[in-house]
Scaffold this motif. Structure first.
Motif, PDB file in Angstrom:
ATOM      1  N   ARG A  16      42.321   7.951  15.571  1.00  0.00           N
ATOM      2  CA  ARG A  16      43.413   7.188  15.706  1.00  0.00           C
ATOM      3  C   ARG A  16      43.551   6.516  17.108  1.00  0.00           C
ATOM      4  O   ARG A  16      43.830   5.191  17.323  1.00  0.00           O
ATOM      5  CB  ARG A  16      44.740   7.840  15.310  1.00  0.00           C
ATOM      6  CG  ARG A  16      46.089   7.013  15.410  1.00  0.00           C
ATOM      7  CD  ARG A  16      47.400   7.744  14.887  1.00  0.00           C
ATOM      8  NE  ARG A  16      48.585   7.012  14.866  1.00  0.00           N
ATOM      9  CZ  ARG A  16      49.583   7.638  14.519  1.00  0.00           C
ATOM     10  NH1 ARG A  16      49.851   8.678  14.220  1.00  0.00           N
ATOM     11  NH2 ARG A  16      50.697   6.607  14.543  1.00  0.00           N
ATOM     12  N   ALA A  17      43.616   7.420  17.973  1.00  0.00           N
ATOM     13  CA  ALA A  17      43.348   7.067  19.615  1.00  0.00           C
ATOM     14  C   ALA A  17      42.376   5.901  19.627  1.00  0.00           C
ATOM     15  O   ALA A  17      42.687   5.069  20.506  1.00  0.00           O
ATOM     16  CB  ALA A  17      43.145   7.988  20.561  1.00  0.00           C
ATOM     17  N   SER A  19      41.239   3.838  17.397  1.00  0.00           N
ATOM     18  CA  SER A  19      41.521   2.267  16.950  1.00  0.00           C
ATOM     19  C   SER A  19      42.673   1.658  17.816  1.00  0.00           C
ATOM     20  O   SER A  19      42.558   0.391  17.971  1.00  0.00           O
ATOM     21  CB  SER A  19      42.161   2.666  15.477  1.00  0.00           C
ATOM     22  OG  SER A  19      42.649   1.633  14.957  1.00  0.00           O
ATOM     23  N   GLU A  20      43.301   2.490  18.438  1.00  0.00           N
ATOM     24  CA  GLU A  20      44.241   1.839  19.457  1.00  0.00           C
ATOM     25  C   GLU A  20      43.640   1.344  20.758  1.00  0.00           C
ATOM     26  O   GLU A  20      44.133   0.132  21.234  1.00  0.00           O
ATOM     27  CB  GLU A  20      45.433   3.073  19.560  1.00  0.00           C
ATOM     28  CG  GLU A  20      46.452   2.425  20.801  1.00  0.00           C
ATOM     29  CD  GLU A  20      47.425   1.069  20.042  1.00  0.00           C
ATOM     30  OE1 GLU A  20      47.905   0.249  21.071  1.00  0.00           O
ATOM     31  OE2 GLU A  20      47.338   0.931  18.965  1.00  0.00           O
ATOM     32  N   ALA A  21      42.724   2.123  21.194  1.00  0.00           N
ATOM     33  CA  ALA A  21      41.750   1.658  22.310  1.00  0.00           C
ATOM     34  C   ALA A  21      41.393   0.231  22.245  1.00  0.00           C
ATOM     35  O   ALA A  21      41.260  -0.649  22.939  1.00  0.00           O
ATOM     36  CB  ALA A  21      40.827   2.662  22.621  1.00  0.00           C
ATOM     37  N   VAL A  22      40.562   0.100  20.982  1.00  0.00           N
ATOM     38  CA  VAL A  22      39.909  -1.145  20.779  1.00  0.00           C
ATOM     39  C   VAL A  22      41.212  -2.348  20.505  1.00  0.00           C
ATOM     40  O   VAL A  22      40.800  -3.242  21.229  1.00  0.00           O
ATOM     41  CB  VAL A  22      39.281  -1.248  19.022  1.00  0.00           C
ATOM     42  CG1 VAL A  22      38.757  -2.469  18.945  1.00  0.00           C
ATOM     43  CG2 VAL A  22      38.089  -0.037  19.352  1.00  0.00           C
ATOM     44  N   LEU A  38      35.660   7.107  24.490  1.00  0.00           N
ATOM     45  CA  LEU A  38      36.838   8.136  24.521  1.00  0.00           C
ATOM     46  C   LEU A  38      36.119   9.395  24.790  1.00  0.00           C
ATOM     47  O   LEU A  38      36.061  10.313  23.667  1.00  0.00           O
ATOM     48  CB  LEU A  38      37.587   8.153  23.334  1.00  0.00           C
ATOM     49  CG  LEU A  38      39.160   7.256  23.190  1.00  0.00           C
ATOM     50  CD1 LEU A  38      38.540   5.896  23.583  1.00  0.00           C
ATOM     51  CD2 LEU A  38      39.806   7.463  22.227  1.00  0.00           C
ATOM     52  N   PRO A  39      35.664   9.992  25.912  1.00  0.00           N
ATOM     53  CA  PRO A  39      35.021  11.057  26.148  1.00  0.00           C
ATOM     54  C   PRO A  39      36.043  12.161  25.640  1.00  0.00           C
ATOM     55  O   PRO A  39      35.418  13.567  25.423  1.00  0.00           O
ATOM     56  CB  PRO A  39      34.675  11.220  27.601  1.00  0.00           C
ATOM     57  CG  PRO A  39      35.779  10.164  28.188  1.00  0.00           C
ATOM     58  CD  PRO A  39      35.857   9.352  27.012  1.00  0.00           C
ATOM     59  N   GLY A  40      37.284  12.347  25.667  1.00  0.00           N
ATOM     60  CA  GLY A  40      38.172  13.186  25.406  1.00  0.00           C
ATOM     61  C   GLY A  40      37.969  13.774  23.780  1.00  0.00           C
ATOM     62  O   GLY A  40      38.384  15.126  23.547  1.00  0.00           O
ATOM     63  N   ARG A  41      37.128  13.301  23.049  1.00  0.00           N
ATOM     64  CA  ARG A  41      36.730  13.353  21.739  1.00  0.00           C
ATOM     65  C   ARG A  41      35.773  14.499  21.792  1.00  0.00           C
ATOM     66  O   ARG A  41      35.369  14.849  20.697  1.00  0.00           O
ATOM     67  CB  ARG A  41      36.333  12.263  20.782  1.00  0.00           C
ATOM     68  CG  ARG A  41      37.480  11.255  20.482  1.00  0.00           C
ATOM     69  CD  ARG A  41      36.931  10.183  19.663  1.00  0.00           C
ATOM     70  NE  ARG A  41      36.150   9.272  20.249  1.00  0.00           N
ATOM     71  CZ  ARG A  41      35.544   8.208  19.794  1.00  0.00           C
ATOM     72  NH1 ARG A  41      35.560   7.996  18.585  1.00  0.00           N
ATOM     73  NH2 ARG A  41      34.773   7.435  20.462  1.00  0.00           N
ATOM     74  N   GLY A  42      35.091  14.672  22.803  1.00  0.00           N
ATOM     75  CA  GLY A  42      34.108  15.933  22.895  1.00  0.00           C
ATOM     76  C   GLY A  42      32.586  15.387  23.383  1.00  0.00           C
ATOM     77  O   GLY A  42      32.600  14.084  23.694  1.00  0.00           O
ATOM     78  N   MET A  43      31.947  16.261  23.598  1.00  0.00           N
ATOM     79  CA  MET A  43      30.446  15.937  24.022  1.00  0.00           C
ATOM     80  C   MET A  43      29.673  14.972  23.449  1.00  0.00           C
ATOM     81  O   MET A  43      28.959  14.177  23.848  1.00  0.00           O
ATOM     82  CB  MET A  43      29.457  17.214  24.214  1.00  0.00           C
ATOM     83  CG  MET A  43      30.117  18.122  25.338  1.00  0.00           C
ATOM     84  SD  MET A  43      30.034  17.776  26.994  1.00  0.00           S
ATOM     85  CE  MET A  43      28.266  18.015  27.138  1.00  0.00           C
ATOM     86  N   THR A  44      30.161  14.740  22.151  1.00  0.00           N
ATOM     87  CA  THR A  44      29.244  13.813  21.357  1.00  0.00           C
ATOM     88  C   THR A  44      29.723  12.285  21.648  1.00  0.00           C
ATOM     89  O   THR A  44      29.005  11.247  21.313  1.00  0.00           O
ATOM     90  CB  THR A  44      29.409  13.834  19.713  1.00  0.00           C
ATOM     91  OG1 THR A  44      30.613  13.978  19.431  1.00  0.00           O
ATOM     92  CG2 THR A  44      28.697  15.289  19.381  1.00  0.00           C
ATOM     93  N   ALA A  45      30.945  12.347  22.316  1.00  0.00           N
ATOM     94  CA  ALA A  45      31.506  10.926  22.903  1.00  0.00           C
ATOM     95  C   ALA A  45      31.504  10.874  24.174  1.00  0.00           C
ATOM     96  O   ALA A  45      32.034   9.748  24.830  1.00  0.00           O
ATOM     97  CB  ALA A  45      32.979  10.912  22.293  1.00  0.00           C
ATOM     98  N   SER A  46      30.823  11.795  25.035  1.00  0.00           N
ATOM     99  CA  SER A  46      30.506  11.457  26.319  1.00  0.00           C
ATOM    100  C   SER A  46      29.660  10.673  26.628  1.00  0.00           C
ATOM    101  O   SER A  46      28.995  10.076  25.963  1.00  0.00           O
ATOM    102  CB  SER A  46      30.240  13.094  26.989  1.00  0.00           C
ATOM    103  OG  SER A  46      28.663  13.310  26.490  1.00  0.00           O
ATOM    104  N   MET A  47      29.781  10.081  27.916  1.00  0.00           N
ATOM    105  CA  MET A  47      28.759   8.977  28.446  1.00  0.00           C
ATOM    106  C   MET A  47      27.261   9.324  28.087  1.00  0.00           C
ATOM    107  O   MET A  47      26.417   8.622  27.828  1.00  0.00           O
ATOM    108  CB  MET A  47      28.729   8.567  29.793  1.00  0.00           C
ATOM    109  CG  MET A  47      28.600   9.690  30.934  1.00  0.00           C
ATOM    110  SD  MET A  47      28.950   9.236  32.507  1.00  0.00           S
ATOM    111  CE  MET A  47      27.704   7.932  32.914  1.00  0.00           C
ATOM    112  N   SER A 312      47.601   7.016  29.039  1.00  0.00           N
ATOM    113  CA  SER A 312      47.761   5.979  28.176  1.00  0.00           C
ATOM    114  C   SER A 312      48.522   4.588  28.758  1.00  0.00           C
ATOM    115  O   SER A 312      47.984   3.629  28.974  1.00  0.00           O
ATOM    116  CB  SER A 312      48.454   6.235  26.948  1.00  0.00           C
ATOM    117  OG  SER A 312      47.605   7.185  26.084  1.00  0.00           O
ATOM    118  N   ASP A 313      50.003   5.009  29.390  1.00  0.00           N
ATOM    119  CA  ASP A 313      50.474   3.889  29.834  1.00  0.00           C
ATOM    120  C   ASP A 313      49.906   3.340  31.264  1.00  0.00           C
ATOM    121  O   ASP A 313      49.655   2.140  31.423  1.00  0.00           O
ATOM    122  CB  ASP A 313      51.917   4.226  30.757  1.00  0.00           C
ATOM    123  CG  ASP A 313      52.881   4.787  29.346  1.00  0.00           C
ATOM    124  OD1 ASP A 313      52.584   4.186  28.078  1.00  0.00           O
ATOM    125  OD2 ASP A 313      53.742   5.291  29.633  1.00  0.00           O
TER     126      ASP A 313
END
Length: 329
Positions: A16-17, A19-22, A38-47, A312-313
């Motif tokens: 959900r985050a 989708s909002e980021a896009v 969004l690296p906060g989703r875990g290692m598979t989403a890290s750079m 986020s703000d």
């Protein structure tokens, strides 16, 4: 016209985050929106996970020490690829009809080599053949990645590929720690460092993309980067020293892009105004001996680094402030 874009990462830890980021990126950075990370989703989403999702012909998996190359893609590697595809689906859906430019990011060959382990342990950077294979696999994967983005965003006429190299200075300076942590790997010679970057730059250009190199690390060898074929140089303005002035001046004079990080990536006690940031950029151009009007079309304004550590703000405010600074310039 001076434009604005983001570095890549944003706060958030779920779909959900994302989708909002896009939605936020498309709204706040209309001239050059980018693929959010969004690296906060875990290692598979890290750079690093994102880059391994792009790499072609090599497998990887997560180990306790981090990502390691394997004979075949492991479950985490497959998840990273699936997540990247899902994220591109979001951009394709929300960015339908998008025109102009779009930017994607990928970890560069030397930061990957300094981070990812060989099948039997220790970093890829420790082995000449392994680091060559990884760089070539990344180049081929990036070529396919650009083609995929172009297929999804058919009305976009400019695809920028930002190659992130925060570890480049450590690689060429002999600062990458060994597995034990008690030693350092030997420095990589500049000709080899340049060649591996050139493979990736050439692959991006061959696919119809525009290659940039980004680093928000101190002591990045910008002369080496500029000589590798990068069309854009992206840096935290506060980390550019006197030795970098000539490199950026030559890049701007030749019509290449300078993406300047002037907006803090986390909220400061006293947030800067757009007027103060504009004045800072103008002073820097004056140090380079360049007329603002003659190079304004080659300037891009960004946050100083990724926004994953911001609220986020503030992440939204940093993007809108970057846009305001670009408009005033």
């Amino acid at each position: 016209m001076t434009t604005a874009t983001g570095i890549g990462s944003l706060p958030g830890d779920d779909d959900r985050a994302y989708s909002e980021a896009v939605r936020t990126v498309l709204g706040e950075l209309p001239d050059l929106p980018h693929l959010p990370e969004l690296p906060g989703r875990g290692m598979t989403a890290s750079m690093v996970g994102r880059a391994l999702a792009v790499v072609s012909g090599l497998g990887a998996d997560l180990q306790p020490a981090g990502w390691r190359l394997t004979d075949a893609p492991g479950v985490d590697h497959r998840r990273a690829r699936s997540l990247l595809a899902q994220d591109l689906d979001q951009v394709e859906e929300q960015g339908h009809g998008l025109t102009g430019g779009f930017k994607v990011q990928v970890t560069g060959p030397w930061t990957l080599a300094a981070t990812v382990e060989k099948p039997r342990g220790d970093k890829v950077v420790s082995d000449h053949g392994a680091r060559r294979d990884l760089a070539q696999a990344l180049a081929e994967g990036v070529r396919e990645h650009v083609a995929d983005v172009r297929r999804r965003l058919r009305d976009v006429d400019r695809v920028v590929v930002q190659v992130d190299e925060p570890a480049l200075a450590a690689v060429v300076g002999g600062g990458v720690p060994t597995a034990s942590g008690f030693g350092r790997h030997r420095r990589v010679d500049l000709p080899e460092a340049s060649a591996h970057l050139e493979w990736v730059m050439e692959a991006i250009s061959a696919a119809g993309g525009e290659p940039w190199v980004h680093s928000c690390a101190a002591d990045t060898p910008w002369g080496l980067v500029a000589g590798s074929g990068a069309v854009g140089l992206s840096a935290d303005l506060s980390l550019l020293g006197a030795a970098d002035l000539d490199v950026f001046a030559e890049a701007l004079e030749s019509g290449r892009t300078a993406a300047l990080g002037v907006v803090p990536s986390t909220e400061p006690t006293t947030p800067p105004t757009d007027a103060a940031s504009v004045e800072r950029v103008l002073r820097w151009l004056d140090m380079l001996g360049l007329d603002h009007e003659s190079v304004s079309g080659s300037l891009v304004i960004t946050p100083t680094c990724g926004l994953a550590g911001a609220t986020s703000d503030w992440s939204r405010r940093a993007m809108s402030l970057s846009r305001d600074v670009a408009l005033r310039l």
